[in-house]
Design an enzyme around this catalytic site. Structure first.
Site, mmCIF file in Angstrom:
data_model
loop_
_atom_site.group_PDB
_atom_site.id
_atom_site.type_symbol
_atom_site.label_atom_id
_atom_site.label_comp_id
_atom_site.label_asym_id
_atom_site.label_seq_id
_atom_site.Cartn_x
_atom_site.Cartn_y
_atom_site.Cartn_z
ATOM 1 N N THR A 25 0.871 -1.055 0.037
ATOM 2 C CA THR A 25 -0.030 -0.223 -0.135
ATOM 3 C C THR A 25 0.871 1.005 0.004
ATOM 4 O O THR A 25 1.695 1.409 0.700
ATOM 5 C CB THR A 25 -1.086 0.054 1.105
ATOM 6 O OG1 THR A 25 -2.028 1.097 0.986
ATOM 7 C CG2 THR A 25 -0.367 0.121 2.535
ATOM 8 N N CYS A 42 -3.542 7.247 7.926
ATOM 9 C CA CYS A 42 -4.280 5.643 7.872
ATOM 10 C C CYS A 42 -3.150 4.638 8.419
ATOM 11 O O CYS A 42 -2.284 4.913 8.834
ATOM 12 C CB CYS A 42 -4.464 5.405 6.631
ATOM 13 S SG CYS A 42 -5.553 6.735 5.666
ATOM 14 N N HIS A 64 -6.066 -1.125 4.750
ATOM 15 C CA HIS A 64 -5.545 0.088 4.789
ATOM 16 C C HIS A 64 -6.810 0.973 5.465
ATOM 17 O O HIS A 64 -7.764 1.051 4.516
ATOM 18 C CB HIS A 64 -5.231 0.615 3.309
ATOM 19 C CG HIS A 64 -4.718 1.982 3.471
ATOM 20 N ND1 HIS A 64 -3.888 2.513 2.212
ATOM 21 C CD2 HIS A 64 -4.986 3.233 4.214
ATOM 22 C CE1 HIS A 64 -3.608 3.696 2.539
ATOM 23 N NE2 HIS A 64 -4.319 4.149 3.605
#
Lengths: 161, 209
Positions: A23, A29, A46
């Site tokens: 990711t 996040c 995520h």
């Protein structure tokens, strides 16, 4: 030829060797990698927010730490992972802007990390390593072959957890 | 109207939000043009409701190095607003503003001087001020802003901050992109306005919707 499986914001995916799962640009996040080292199955979610019960619009399970981890476990089990084998590595939860006032919405990175750890603990999933907090973005890549998590940041050395 | 759901926004509401973006970005571009004392052309702003996973692709990739300048909003509207430019565009802009005319190679690794950083903050201040004052006069709402907060990092990481705020409302983010240029030196940027759900309602209500 190994593929790199990309996971976007509020999204999740699963992965088996020789593929890797990644990711890009994690900020506040949190990227949560769950791994079954016996079956060599990895999953990455995520998440953006800590708690699905505080938000009315919570149809996307992968958006939240609590429901995201649960949904990811289901996805992994459906391709052969065993829940009790699972271990976790997490990264992200930075505070991208250094706000002078400590408003609740500014501490979202910390809260995401707290909620993630809390959920893992309640599910009995051991947290092997983390690279969280601070004030910079991270790109992470996990290989189910080696069980290693690579973390890249701007102007910083590659970290391997 | 008492309900607003960004996932099921109707055409009228979408048009109004787009028009707000249009006017705001137009004013901001004018301010920028006056600041660097040169004509800047602006394209028609693109307004997109994007899924979170598409968000960073839209701005050119999650790992692209960008400068993000963020303001928190107060007064009749709560929320935040962000102005984002890629690093090369912002270096160009700083050079124009500070009169650094020597042609140096500009790359993502170029570090800003303290003066450059301060200039960037000021650019953010002026541009956002112009954007918000037009929003304010359009809606008759009083809007105050915080000091600018700046971060230089990967686009995905910087975008996560407004994305999370959108995440509290729905599964999509409203992004307004304006590209502006000064002849061959391109300077382009994105405006992202993130009112809280309650403030969306205030804005739409103030416009009679």
């Amino acid at each position: 030829m190994n593929n790199s499986i990309k996971v976007g914001m509020a999204d999740a995916s699963v992965c088996k060797p020789p593929d890797v799962i990644t990711t890009l640009g994690l900020g506040s996040c949190v990227g949560i990698v769950l791994y079954d080292p016996v079956r060599k199955i990895a999953g990455l979610v995520h998440i953006m927010l800590p708690d699905s019960t505080k938000i009315n619009n919570n149809s996307n399970k992968y958006k939240f730490a609590d429901t995201g981890i649960e949904a990811l476990i289901q996805d992994m089990v459906s391709i052969g992972a065993i829940t009790r084998n699972l271990v976790a590595k997490i990264a992200g939860g930075a505070q991208m802007f250094s706000f002078s006032n400590n408003l609740e919405m500014m501490r979202i990175g910390d809260r995401n990390v707290e909620a993630t750890k809390d959920k893992l603990k309640r599910l009995g999933i051991r947290l092997l390593a983390e690279d969280t907090g601070s004030n910079y973005g991270r790109t992470i890549e996990f290989s189910p072959e080696t069980g290693l998590l690579h973390i890249k940041s701007v102007g910083k050395e590659l970290k391997i957890l | 109207m008492s309900e607003l759901d960004l996932d099921r926004i109707d055409n009228m509401q979408y048009d109004v939000l787009r028009e707000i973006g249009n006017i705001g970005a137009g004013n901001a571009t004018t301010a920028l043009s006056q600041m660097i004392n040169s004509k800047i052309s602006m394209n028609v702003p693109k307004v997109e409701l994007l899924e979170f996973k598409e968000l960073s692709e839209f701005v050119g990739g999650a790992e692209k190095i960008v400068v993000g300048i963020l303001f928190t909003l107060g007064g009749d509207i709560d929320g935040m607003m962000m102005f984002m430019m890629d690093k090369i565009a912002s270096t160009n802009l700083v050079n124009i503003l500070l009169g650094n005319l020597q042609q140096q190679e500009i790359s993502d690794d170029t570090e800003f001087s303290e003066m450059g950083l301060s200039a960037l903050n000021e650019i953010g201040n002026i541009i956002s001020g112009a954007y918000l004052s037009s929003l304010s006069s359009l809606t008759n709402l009083s809007i105050t802003t915080s000091i600018p907060y700046m971060a230089i990092d990967m686009a995905g990481a910087i975008l996560s901050v407004p994305a999370i705020e959108f995440g509290k409302i729905g599964d999509k983010a409203l992004l307004i992109e304006t590209e502006f240029g000064d002849m061959d030196k391109y300077v382009n940027g994105f405006f992202i306005l993130i009112p809280t759900l309650k403030s969306y309602l205030s804005i739409l209500k103030s416009l009679g919707l």
